[in-house]
Design an enzyme around this catalytic site. Structure first.
Site, PDB file in Angstrom:
ATOM      1  N   ARG A 121       7.784  18.091 -17.276  1.00  0.00           N
ATOM      2  CA  ARG A 121       7.839  16.802 -17.991  1.00  0.00           C
ATOM      3  C   ARG A 121       8.902  15.861 -17.437  1.00  0.00           C
ATOM      4  NH1 ARG A 121       7.263  20.325 -22.475  1.00  0.00           N
ATOM      5  NH2 ARG A 121       5.106  20.378 -23.161  1.00  0.00           N
ATOM      6  N   LYS A 143       6.538   2.797  -9.387  1.00  0.00           N
ATOM      7  CA  LYS A 143       5.096   3.105  -9.470  1.00  0.00           C
ATOM      8  C   LYS A 143       4.857   4.369  -8.666  1.00  0.00           C
ATOM      9  CE  LYS A 143       2.758  -1.310 -10.212  1.00  0.00           C
ATOM     10  NZ  LYS A 143       1.808  -2.269  -9.626  1.00  0.00           N
ATOM     11  N   GLU A 185       4.068  -7.178   3.644  1.00  0.00           N
ATOM     12  CA  GLU A 185       4.674  -7.212   2.299  1.00  0.00           C
ATOM     13  C   GLU A 185       5.889  -8.135   2.287  1.00  0.00           C
ATOM     14  OE1 GLU A 185       3.168  -5.938  -0.230  1.00  0.00           O
ATOM     15  OE2 GLU A 185       1.982  -4.223   0.461  1.00  0.00           O
ATOM     16  N   LYS A 227      12.052  -7.713  -5.211  1.00  0.00           N
ATOM     17  CA  LYS A 227      11.288  -6.703  -5.963  1.00  0.00           C
ATOM     18  C   LYS A 227      12.097  -6.231  -7.170  1.00  0.00           C
ATOM     19  CE  LYS A 227       8.108  -3.140  -6.223  1.00  0.00           C
ATOM     20  NZ  LYS A 227       7.127  -2.298  -5.617  1.00  0.00           N
ATOM     21  N   GLU A 237       4.522  -3.974 -15.662  1.00  0.00           N
ATOM     22  CA  GLU A 237       3.477  -4.915 -15.232  1.00  0.00           C
ATOM     23  C   GLU A 237       2.634  -5.445 -16.392  1.00  0.00           C
ATOM     24  OE1 GLU A 237       1.559  -4.354 -11.209  1.00  0.00           O
ATOM     25  OE2 GLU A 237      -0.215  -4.281 -12.451  1.00  0.00           O
ATOM     26  N   ARG A 241       5.175  -9.015 -13.242  1.00  0.00           N
ATOM     27  CA  ARG A 241       5.131  -8.126 -12.074  1.00  0.00           C
ATOM     28  C   ARG A 241       3.826  -8.278 -11.288  1.00  0.00           C
ATOM     29  NH1 ARG A 241       7.180  -1.800 -11.583  1.00  0.00           N
ATOM     30  NH2 ARG A 241       6.436  -1.510  -9.467  1.00  0.00           N
ATOM     31  N   ASN A 245       1.191  -8.545  -6.729  1.00  0.00           N
ATOM     32  CA  ASN A 245      -0.160  -8.215  -6.251  1.00  0.00           C
ATOM     33  C   ASN A 245      -0.802  -9.371  -5.498  1.00  0.00           C
ATOM     34  OD1 ASN A 245       0.063  -5.712  -7.465  1.00  0.00           O
ATOM     35  ND2 ASN A 245      -0.686  -6.480  -9.429  1.00  0.00           N
ATOM     36  N   HIS A 248      -3.653  -8.800  -3.083  1.00  0.00           N
ATOM     37  CA  HIS A 248      -4.198  -7.466  -3.333  1.00  0.00           C
ATOM     38  C   HIS A 248      -5.617  -7.484  -3.898  1.00  0.00           C
ATOM     39  CE1 HIS A 248      -0.125  -6.366  -2.445  1.00  0.00           C
ATOM     40  NE2 HIS A 248      -0.288  -5.106  -2.757  1.00  0.00           N
ATOM     41  N   HIS A 252      -7.559  -5.072  -1.702  1.00  0.00           N
ATOM     42  CA  HIS A 252      -8.072  -3.775  -2.162  1.00  0.00           C
ATOM     43  C   HIS A 252      -9.564  -3.634  -1.859  1.00  0.00           C
ATOM     44  CE1 HIS A 252      -4.665  -2.694  -5.226  1.00  0.00           C
ATOM     45  NE2 HIS A 252      -4.314  -2.529  -3.974  1.00  0.00           N
ATOM     46  N   HIS A 265      -2.845  -0.415   4.737  1.00  0.00           N
ATOM     47  CA  HIS A 265      -2.686  -1.177   3.488  1.00  0.00           C
ATOM     48  C   HIS A 265      -2.136  -2.585   3.776  1.00  0.00           C
ATOM     49  CE1 HIS A 265      -1.869  -1.955  -0.731  1.00  0.00           C
ATOM     50  NE2 HIS A 265      -0.603  -2.198  -0.442  1.00  0.00           N
TER      51      HIS A 265
HETATM   52  P1  NAD Z   1       2.306   6.152   5.046  1.00  0.00           P
HETATM   53  O1  NAD Z   1       3.171   6.765   4.041  1.00  0.00           O
HETATM   54  O2  NAD Z   1       0.938   6.698   5.226  1.00  0.00           O
HETATM   55  O3  NAD Z   1       3.055   6.196   6.457  1.00  0.00           O
HETATM   56  C1  NAD Z   1       2.411   5.651   7.577  1.00  0.00           C
HETATM   57  C2  NAD Z   1       2.436   6.615   8.765  1.00  0.00           C
HETATM   58  O4  NAD Z   1       3.741   6.599   9.354  1.00  0.00           O
HETATM   59  C3  NAD Z   1       2.156   8.058   8.415  1.00  0.00           C
HETATM   60  O5  NAD Z   1       1.361   8.564   9.445  1.00  0.00           O
HETATM   61  C4  NAD Z   1       3.542   8.711   8.427  1.00  0.00           C
HETATM   62  O6  NAD Z   1       3.494  10.081   8.728  1.00  0.00           O
HETATM   63  C5  NAD Z   1       4.232   7.927   9.514  1.00  0.00           C
HETATM   64  N1  NAD Z   1       5.687   7.791   9.411  1.00  0.00           N
HETATM   65  C6  NAD Z   1       6.414   7.544   8.298  1.00  0.00           C
HETATM   66  N2  NAD Z   1       7.684   7.311   8.623  1.00  0.00           N
HETATM   67  C7  NAD Z   1       7.776   7.420   9.957  1.00  0.00           C
HETATM   68  C8  NAD Z   1       8.841   7.267  10.876  1.00  0.00           C
HETATM   69  N3  NAD Z   1      10.060   6.869  10.485  1.00  0.00           N
HETATM   70  N4  NAD Z   1       8.585   7.488  12.190  1.00  0.00           N
HETATM   71  C9  NAD Z   1       7.334   7.803  12.602  1.00  0.00           C
HETATM   72  N5  NAD Z   1       6.279   7.944  11.786  1.00  0.00           N
HETATM   73  C10 NAD Z   1       6.508   7.743  10.478  1.00  0.00           C
HETATM   74  O7  NAD Z   1       2.124   4.574   4.816  1.00  0.00           O
HETATM   75  P2  NAD Z   1       3.012   3.460   4.108  1.00  0.00           P
HETATM   76  O8  NAD Z   1       2.503   2.180   4.633  1.00  0.00           O
HETATM   77  O9  NAD Z   1       4.445   3.744   4.161  1.00  0.00           O
HETATM   78  O10 NAD Z   1       2.582   3.592   2.565  1.00  0.00           O
HETATM   79  C11 NAD Z   1       1.273   3.349   2.135  1.00  0.00           C
HETATM   80  C12 NAD Z   1       1.128   3.947   0.752  1.00  0.00           C
HETATM   81  O11 NAD Z   1       2.046   3.314  -0.118  1.00  0.00           O
HETATM   82  C13 NAD Z   1      -0.253   3.792   0.145  1.00  0.00           C
HETATM   83  O12 NAD Z   1      -0.660   5.024  -0.400  1.00  0.00           O
HETATM   84  C14 NAD Z   1      -0.045   2.781  -0.965  1.00  0.00           C
HETATM   85  O13 NAD Z   1      -0.901   2.982  -2.067  1.00  0.00           O
HETATM   86  C15 NAD Z   1       1.385   3.031  -1.347  1.00  0.00           C
HETATM   87  N6  NAD Z   1       2.063   1.885  -1.948  1.00  0.00           N
HETATM   88  C16 NAD Z   1       2.730   2.082  -3.102  1.00  0.00           C
HETATM   89  C17 NAD Z   1       3.424   1.043  -3.689  1.00  0.00           C
HETATM   90  C18 NAD Z   1       4.214   1.287  -4.941  1.00  0.00           C
HETATM   91  O14 NAD Z   1       4.723   0.330  -5.524  1.00  0.00           O
HETATM   92  N7  NAD Z   1       4.393   2.518  -5.359  1.00  0.00           N
HETATM   93  C19 NAD Z   1       3.457  -0.216  -3.085  1.00  0.00           C
HETATM   94  C20 NAD Z   1       2.773  -0.391  -1.877  1.00  0.00           C
HETATM   95  C21 NAD Z   1       2.085   0.674  -1.311  1.00  0.00           C
HETATM   96  N1  GLY Z   2       3.483  -2.992  -5.140  1.00  0.00           N
HETATM   97  C1  GLY Z   2       3.279  -3.672  -6.369  1.00  0.00           C
HETATM   98  C2  GLY Z   2       4.230  -3.263  -7.444  1.00  0.00           C
HETATM   99  O1  GLY Z   2       5.096  -2.456  -7.244  1.00  0.00           O
HETATM  100  O2  GLY Z   2       4.077  -3.722  -8.548  1.00  0.00           O
END
Ligand code: NAD
Ligand code: GLY
Length: 358
Positions: A121, A143, A185, A227, A237, A241, A245, A248, A252, A265
């Site tokens: 939890r 998130k 972003e 942010k 949100e 917030r 998006n 997006h 999306h 993304h």
């Molecule tokens: P990712 O986590 O898939 O990383 C991209 C690639 O880079 C992967 O292949 C990873 O192994 C590699 N990598 C990571 N760090 C590295 C480094 N320093 N050197 C070499 N390779 C490296 O992609 P991302 O763009 O970081 O994240 C995308 C994800 O984030 C999606 O799932 C999306 O839904 C999520 N997201 C979440 C939020 C949120 O607010 N929580 C906001 C935006 C996106």
């Molecule tokens: N990436 C959108 C949010 O965190 O609300």
């Protein structure tokens, strides 16, 4: 080292932005007094690059440290893959005084955060983001989620980390296309809140693309500050917030229609931002000059701006299916000027269609 604080009452935490401080990460965990064991959650690629540094870095906090790997990539952002971590935690009798360390990009950060929110939890976790996108967006704001076969991030929780540790040196190993995806972003923050950031991105594109340390530190800090400000005002949100998006709604749909395989993304968001700007101009919210500035900046950073070839019907159906669709209406964040946006809960299908076709 820069320090920002995100003020969320008893869920407040620091965002540290600096260089080469992972070897002393434990020095920044003194507030996690009851923690005696830490589990690093990462993937094999990132573990190879930074697992040892982070493990050694946490030892100064007197923690017993282990590491568990989830296979690499968005296709492994699932409950089945999260089970690898739950199994490790349960088989090794981890208790509530456990710290999870999310070491990686947004995929790892979202998953480790979700596991931290749900194991026993809730146990504390920290974010050590290693992609540009995760450093400016996903690691901040709480998130957390995994995907479901029917859609992205459908299973999740709002759950804040206890620290975000952004070490710019990790960007050195990042593939250029991942760096560019993160830039989408940052451009978004300029459009929604900060005309000065947008102008800085216009004027300094060459230096930023060459990963000039000072420029990078500056735009990452500004992005995190924006942010943090937005999340402080609307953590869950309910309204404000939603401006995060921007791009997006259509972005999306681009990701879903291309089965999350063709675009990163950030690339899909870039396409979505240009479309949202064109829609805004069509609805009389902004001038064509604003659309042109947004499209030019997106392209300057090597990001796509053109819609992939799907029919308007396919785009519209996909937008209705998105979890951000609102009471069967398609909500858009529309731009009025650089630095100023408006949340519009219902945009008429005819207008969406007209701009898709133009
Ligand atoms: P990712 O986590 O898939 O990383 C991209 C690639 O880079 C992967 O292949 C990873 O192994 C590699 N990598 C990571 N760090 C590295 C480094 N320093 N050197 C070499 N390779 C490296 O992609 P991302 O763009 O970081 O994240 C995308 C994800 O984030 C999606 O799932 C999306 O839904 C999520 N997201 C979440 C939020 C949120 O607010 N929580 C906001 C935006 C996106
Ligand atoms: N990436 C959108 C949010 O965190 O609300």
């Amino acid at each position: 080292m820069k320090k920002l604080t995100i003020d969320l009452a008893d869920r407040s935490y620091d965002i540290l932005i600096g260089r080469n401080f992972l070897p002393r990460l434990g020095d920044h965990c003194s507030h996690l007094k009851s923690v005696h064991r830490a589990l690093i959650v990462t993937n094999p690629v990132i573990n190879q690059l930074y697992g040892k540094i982070v493990t050694e870095g946490l030892r100064s906090a007197g923690m017993n440290i282990e590491c568990v790997e989830i296979p690499e990539g968005e296709t492994h952002k699932t409950l089945q893959d999260a089970q690898i971590v739950y199994d490790h935690l349960i088989e090794n009798q981890y208790d509530r005084n456990t710290l999870l360390v999310a070491l990686g990009g947004g995929v790892i950060g979202d998953m480790a955060g979700f596991i931290a929110a749900t194991f026993l939890r809730g146990v504390p976790f920290i974010q050590v983001p290693t992609t540009l996108l995760s450093q400016v967006d996903s690691s901040v704001g709480g998130k957390t989620a995994v995907n479901h076969p029917k859609g992205k991030n459908l299973i999740g929780a709002f759950y804040q980390p206890r620290l975000v540790a952004i070490d710019l040196d990790t960007l050195g190993s990042l593939p250029p296309e991942e760096f560019r995806a993160g830039m989408a972003e940052i451009i978004k923050y300029g459009i929604i809140e900060d005309p000065e950031l947008f102008t800085f991105l216009e004027k300094n594109a060459e230096k930023i693309l060459a990963q000039d340390t000072q420029c990078l530190a500056s735009i990452i800090e500004t992005s995190c500050a924006i942010k943090a400000k937005v999340v402080e005002q609307d953590e869950r949100e309910s309204n404000y917030r939603m401006i995060l998006n921007f791009g997006h709604t259509l972005g999306h749909a681009v990701e879903a229609l291309t089965h999350y395989a063709r675009f990163k993304h950030g690339e899909a968001i870039a396409i979505g931002m240009v479309y949202a700007a064109r829609l805004s101009a069509h609805l009389g919210k902004c001038s064509e000059a604003v659309v042109l500035r947004i499209k030019s900046l997106v392209e300057r950073y090597g990001l796509p701006s053109q819609l992939p070839d799907f029919s308007a019907k396919e785009y519209i159906e996909s937008m209705y299916r998105d979890k951000k669709a609102h009471d069967k209406n398609i909500r858009f964040i529309l731009v009025k000027d650089i630095g100023s946006v408006e949340i519009v809960d219902r945009v008429a299908e005819a207008d969406i269609q007209k701009v898709l076709a133009s």
